[in-house]
Design a protein around this motif. Structure first.
Motif, PDB file in Angstrom:
ATOM      1  N   GLY A 234      16.774  76.507 -18.244  1.00  0.00           N
ATOM      2  CA  GLY A 234      16.332  75.622 -19.306  1.00  0.00           C
ATOM      3  C   GLY A 234      17.485  75.178 -20.188  1.00  0.00           C
ATOM      4  N   THR A 235      17.187  74.216 -21.042  1.00  0.00           N
ATOM      5  CA  THR A 235      18.185  73.633 -21.935  1.00  0.00           C
ATOM      6  C   THR A 235      17.881  74.016 -23.378  1.00  0.00           C
ATOM      7  OG1 THR A 235      18.563  71.731 -20.490  1.00  0.00           O
ATOM      8  CG2 THR A 235      19.161  71.466 -22.808  1.00  0.00           C
ATOM      9  N   VAL A 236      18.911  74.445 -24.091  1.00  0.00           N
ATOM     10  CA  VAL A 236      18.819  74.667 -25.534  1.00  0.00           C
ATOM     11  C   VAL A 236      19.739  73.650 -26.194  1.00  0.00           C
ATOM     12  CG1 VAL A 236      19.180  76.257 -27.445  1.00  0.00           C
ATOM     13  CG2 VAL A 236      18.278  77.112 -25.264  1.00  0.00           C
ATOM     14  N   ALA A 237      19.150  72.732 -26.954  1.00  0.00           N
ATOM     15  CA  ALA A 237      19.908  71.673 -27.623  1.00  0.00           C
ATOM     16  C   ALA A 237      19.975  71.983 -29.106  1.00  0.00           C
ATOM     17  CB  ALA A 237      19.252  70.320 -27.379  1.00  0.00           C
ATOM     18  N   LEU A 238      21.150  72.334 -29.563  1.00  0.00           N
ATOM     19  CA  LEU A 238      21.388  72.660 -30.965  1.00  0.00           C
ATOM     20  C   LEU A 238      21.917  71.406 -31.645  1.00  0.00           C
ATOM     21  CD1 LEU A 238      21.443  75.224 -32.857  1.00  0.00           C
ATOM     22  CD2 LEU A 238      23.878  75.364 -32.290  1.00  0.00           C
ATOM     23  N   PHE A 239      21.100  70.765 -32.494  1.00  0.00           N
ATOM     24  CA  PHE A 239      21.511  69.468 -33.031  1.00  0.00           C
ATOM     25  C   PHE A 239      21.527  69.424 -34.558  1.00  0.00           C
ATOM     26  CE2 PHE A 239      16.927  69.177 -32.786  1.00  0.00           C
ATOM     27  CZ  PHE A 239      16.538  68.313 -33.790  1.00  0.00           C
ATOM     28  N   GLY A 240      21.513  70.592 -35.190  1.00  0.00           N
ATOM     29  CA  GLY A 240      21.583  70.654 -36.640  1.00  0.00           C
ATOM     30  C   GLY A 240      21.759  72.096 -37.079  1.00  0.00           C
ATOM     31  N   ALA A 241      21.836  72.295 -38.379  1.00  0.00           N
ATOM     32  CA  ALA A 241      22.063  73.641 -38.910  1.00  0.00           C
ATOM     33  C   ALA A 241      21.422  73.770 -40.284  1.00  0.00           C
ATOM     34  CB  ALA A 241      23.554  73.938 -38.981  1.00  0.00           C
ATOM     35  N   ALA A 242      20.108  73.532 -40.354  1.00  0.00           N
ATOM     36  CA  ALA A 242      19.421  73.505 -41.641  1.00  0.00           C
ATOM     37  C   ALA A 242      19.485  74.840 -42.369  1.00  0.00           C
ATOM     38  CB  ALA A 242      17.972  73.083 -41.443  1.00  0.00           C
ATOM     39  N   SER A 243      19.516  75.940 -41.624  1.00  0.00           N
ATOM     40  CA  SER A 243      19.549  77.267 -42.258  1.00  0.00           C
ATOM     41  C   SER A 243      20.944  77.858 -42.285  1.00  0.00           C
ATOM     42  CB  SER A 243      18.602  78.223 -41.527  1.00  0.00           C
ATOM     43  OG  SER A 243      19.054  78.467 -40.207  1.00  0.00           O
ATOM     44  N   GLY A 244      21.920  77.120 -41.798  1.00  0.00           N
ATOM     45  CA  GLY A 244      23.283  77.611 -41.688  1.00  0.00           C
ATOM     46  C   GLY A 244      23.739  77.589 -40.241  1.00  0.00           C
ATOM     47  N   PRO A 245      25.042  77.753 -39.998  1.00  0.00           N
ATOM     48  CA  PRO A 245      25.564  77.685 -38.624  1.00  0.00           C
ATOM     49  C   PRO A 245      24.938  78.732 -37.707  1.00  0.00           C
ATOM     50  CG  PRO A 245      27.340  77.619 -40.231  1.00  0.00           C
ATOM     51  CD  PRO A 245      26.101  77.963 -40.993  1.00  0.00           C
ATOM     52  N   ALA A 246      24.773  78.364 -36.459  1.00  0.00           N
ATOM     53  CA  ALA A 246      24.269  79.318 -35.463  1.00  0.00           C
ATOM     54  C   ALA A 246      25.285  80.433 -35.254  1.00  0.00           C
ATOM     55  CB  ALA A 246      24.010  78.607 -34.140  1.00  0.00           C
ATOM     56  N   PRO A 247      24.822  81.649 -34.970  1.00  0.00           N
ATOM     57  CA  PRO A 247      25.759  82.743 -34.704  1.00  0.00           C
ATOM     58  C   PRO A 247      26.581  82.478 -33.449  1.00  0.00           C
ATOM     59  CG  PRO A 247      23.502  83.397 -34.196  1.00  0.00           C
ATOM     60  CD  PRO A 247      23.416  82.077 -34.881  1.00  0.00           C
ATOM     61  N   GLU A 248      27.800  82.956 -33.460  1.00  0.00           N
ATOM     62  CA  GLU A 248      28.651  82.814 -32.282  1.00  0.00           C
ATOM     63  C   GLU A 248      28.150  83.742 -31.174  1.00  0.00           C
ATOM     64  OE1 GLU A 248      32.720  83.413 -33.278  1.00  0.00           O
ATOM     65  OE2 GLU A 248      32.738  81.853 -34.819  1.00  0.00           O
ATOM     66  N   ILE A 249      28.256  83.268 -29.940  1.00  0.00           N
ATOM     67  CA  ILE A 249      27.836  84.072 -28.797  1.00  0.00           C
ATOM     68  C   ILE A 249      28.912  84.039 -27.721  1.00  0.00           C
ATOM     69  CG2 ILE A 249      25.366  83.673 -29.200  1.00  0.00           C
ATOM     70  CD1 ILE A 249      25.489  81.669 -26.807  1.00  0.00           C
ATOM     71  N   GLN A 250      28.858  85.016 -26.843  1.00  0.00           N
ATOM     72  CA  GLN A 250      29.675  85.004 -25.646  1.00  0.00           C
ATOM     73  C   GLN A 250      28.963  84.184 -24.572  1.00  0.00           C
ATOM     74  OE1 GLN A 250      32.770  86.285 -25.167  1.00  0.00           O
ATOM     75  NE2 GLN A 250      32.735  86.774 -27.369  1.00  0.00           N
ATOM     76  N   PRO A 251      29.657  83.362 -23.833  1.00  0.00           N
ATOM     77  CA  PRO A 251      28.999  82.547 -22.805  1.00  0.00           C
ATOM     78  C   PRO A 251      28.169  83.359 -21.817  1.00  0.00           C
ATOM     79  CG  PRO A 251      31.234  81.772 -23.149  1.00  0.00           C
ATOM     80  CD  PRO A 251      31.098  83.033 -23.953  1.00  0.00           C
ATOM     81  N   GLU A 252      28.542  84.588 -21.565  1.00  0.00           N
ATOM     82  CA  GLU A 252      27.824  85.418 -20.603  1.00  0.00           C
ATOM     83  C   GLU A 252      26.357  85.600 -20.972  1.00  0.00           C
ATOM     84  OE1 GLU A 252      26.872  87.728 -17.336  1.00  0.00           O
ATOM     85  OE2 GLU A 252      28.572  86.379 -17.698  1.00  0.00           O
ATOM     86  N   ILE A 253      26.041  85.507 -22.275  1.00  0.00           N
ATOM     87  CA  ILE A 253      24.650  85.696 -22.677  1.00  0.00           C
ATOM     88  C   ILE A 253      23.754  84.605 -22.084  1.00  0.00           C
ATOM     89  CG2 ILE A 253      24.681  84.364 -24.830  1.00  0.00           C
ATOM     90  CD1 ILE A 253      23.033  86.617 -26.092  1.00  0.00           C
ATOM     91  N   LEU A 254      24.315  83.411 -21.854  1.00  0.00           N
ATOM     92  CA  LEU A 254      23.527  82.329 -21.250  1.00  0.00           C
ATOM     93  C   LEU A 254      23.134  82.690 -19.825  1.00  0.00           C
ATOM     94  CD1 LEU A 254      25.615  79.284 -22.542  1.00  0.00           C
ATOM     95  CD2 LEU A 254      23.523  80.233 -23.533  1.00  0.00           C
ATOM     96  N   ASN A 255      24.005  83.374 -19.127  1.00  0.00           N
ATOM     97  CA  ASN A 255      23.697  83.856 -17.784  1.00  0.00           C
ATOM     98  C   ASN A 255      22.582  84.891 -17.850  1.00  0.00           C
ATOM     99  OD1 ASN A 255      23.882  84.593 -15.036  1.00  0.00           O
ATOM    100  ND2 ASN A 255      25.423  86.150 -15.492  1.00  0.00           N
ATOM    101  N   LYS A 256      22.711  85.851 -18.746  1.00  0.00           N
ATOM    102  CA  LYS A 256      21.738  86.935 -18.837  1.00  0.00           C
ATOM    103  C   LYS A 256      20.361  86.441 -19.274  1.00  0.00           C
ATOM    104  CE  LYS A 256      25.135  90.571 -19.690  1.00  0.00           C
ATOM    105  NZ  LYS A 256      25.655  91.566 -20.650  1.00  0.00           N
ATOM    106  N   LYS A 257      20.321  85.378 -20.045  1.00  0.00           N
ATOM    107  CA  LYS A 257      19.040  84.838 -20.518  1.00  0.00           C
ATOM    108  C   LYS A 257      18.379  83.929 -19.483  1.00  0.00           C
ATOM    109  CE  LYS A 257      19.161  86.513 -24.811  1.00  0.00           C
ATOM    110  NZ  LYS A 257      18.170  87.448 -25.357  1.00  0.00           N
ATOM    111  N   GLY A 258      19.046  83.663 -18.347  1.00  0.00           N
ATOM    112  CA  GLY A 258      18.419  82.847 -17.315  1.00  0.00           C
ATOM    113  C   GLY A 258      19.218  81.632 -16.912  1.00  0.00           C
ATOM    114  N   CYS A 259      20.553  81.763 -16.928  1.00  0.00           N
ATOM    115  CA  CYS A 259      21.419  80.635 -16.551  1.00  0.00           C
ATOM    116  C   CYS A 259      21.096  79.389 -17.377  1.00  0.00           C
ATOM    117  CB  CYS A 259      21.302  80.334 -15.057  1.00  0.00           C
ATOM    118  SG  CYS A 259      21.795  81.698 -13.990  1.00  0.00           S
TER     119      CYS A 259
END
Length: 326
Positions: A234-259
């Protein structure tokens, strides 16, 4: 010369730093027209820039979006004539004004069945929704779509447009008070993301199906949960930051969550050429004509009341779009 009434900021800060002044406007230059602006759109980026969250070099104008009527035409202009109704969203900061010179490649003609006020209220927001549902992830019938801040200006448009495209739409809101607005916009289910179990509630609403796409403009408070709500591939589209910047992540987490596919799109690159701007604007006005995109003007202010408009927006007192009338 034309005397233009316009907002000029000499300092950044609270809404009361907004001051109006009169300025003589020169004739439009080559490739420009002069517009008598009839409606000015408010967008929350105006607050971010006025307050200094997104600092601007001073002194500066304010605002990105307005509609109006062409009153003067510069040299080498063939696409527009005096009397044409036009709208823009990316002609440089300075839309909070009664008159303005604008390059013709930044202008879009307003269809006869759309009012100036509607065009100014929705253009920036609808052009954002357009790239989200047609470019970032092309929504299809049967998709599950999750849209955060579904009661907000862009969120309502995305919800209604995705629903019209045949998707099952789950919207999230930051409080129970906004549930009704999100449902009215087209959401099949609405979840309060301020509750700790909101991810579980999203999955319960979909019968366990995860979202083909998550549109996230909230960021800090929702981003990690967005990853948990996205379907494999699936696609996660981050297009704003109303509550503040998104937390930084390691790219590997995208693999673990389902590519997963993670992207951070924005509206201006999607409309970087005059051809793209016209093409995408046509899609927006077609969606308005079909009823897929509905317009709710929540409040109107005069240009002289621009500071009051900002206060109302910051106080979350206005459901729907805010328009200022010069």
């Amino acid at each position: 010369m034309t005397t233009a009434r316009m907002v000029v900021l000499k300092e950044l800060g609270i809404a009361d730093v907004i001051q109006l002044t009169d300025k003589e406007l020169t004739a439009p230059g080559k490739g420009e027209v002069q517009i008598r602006q009839t409606a000015i759109g408010f967008n929350f980026i105006d607050v971010y820039q006025r307050s200094g969250i997104y600092p601007l070099e001073l002194p500066t104008g304010l605002g990105h979006e307005a509609a109006g009527v062409v009153e003067l035409v510069g040299d080498d202009v063939t696409r527009f004539k005096v009397g044409d109704r036009v709208v823009y969203m990316n002609a440089g900061i300075g839309a909070y004004a009664s008159h303005r010179n604008v390059a013709v490649d930044k202008l879009v003609p307003i269809p006869s069945d759309v009012s100036d006020e509607v065009a100014a209220a929705i253009f920036f927001k609808a052009m954002t929704a357009q790239y989200l549902v047609q470019k970032t992830y092309k929504v299809k019938a049967g998709d599950v779509v999750l849209i955060h801040a579904a009661a907000g200006g862009v969120g309502q448009i995305v919800a209604g447009w995705a629903k019209a495209m045949g998707a099952f739409v789950v919207g999230t809101v930051g409080s129970q008070a906004k549930v009704a607005a999100a449902k009215a916009a087209g959401c099949d289910a609405v979840i309060d993301y301020s509750k700790p179990n909101w991810v579980e509630e999203v999955l319960k609403a979909t019968g366990g199906r995860k979202a083909n796409v998550v549109y996230d403009s909230v960021a800090k408070d929702t981003f990690m949960g967005s990853l948990d709500c996205a379907a494999p591939f699936g696609t996660v589209a981050l297009f704003g930051a109303a509550s503040g910047p998104a937390p930084e992540i390691q790219p590997e987490i995208l693999n673990k969550k389902g590519c997963l596919f993670l992207t951070r799109p924005s509206v201006f690159p999607h409309n970087a050429t005059p051809e793209l701007l016209q093409e995408n604007a046509r899609a927006v006005f077609e969606a308005i004509a079909s009823g897929a995109v509905k317009v709710q003007i929540g409040a109107k202010f005069s240009l002289e009341q621009a500071a009051e408009a900002h206060k109302a927006a910051e106080g979350r007192k206005v459901p729907g779009a805010i328009v200022m009338i010069p």
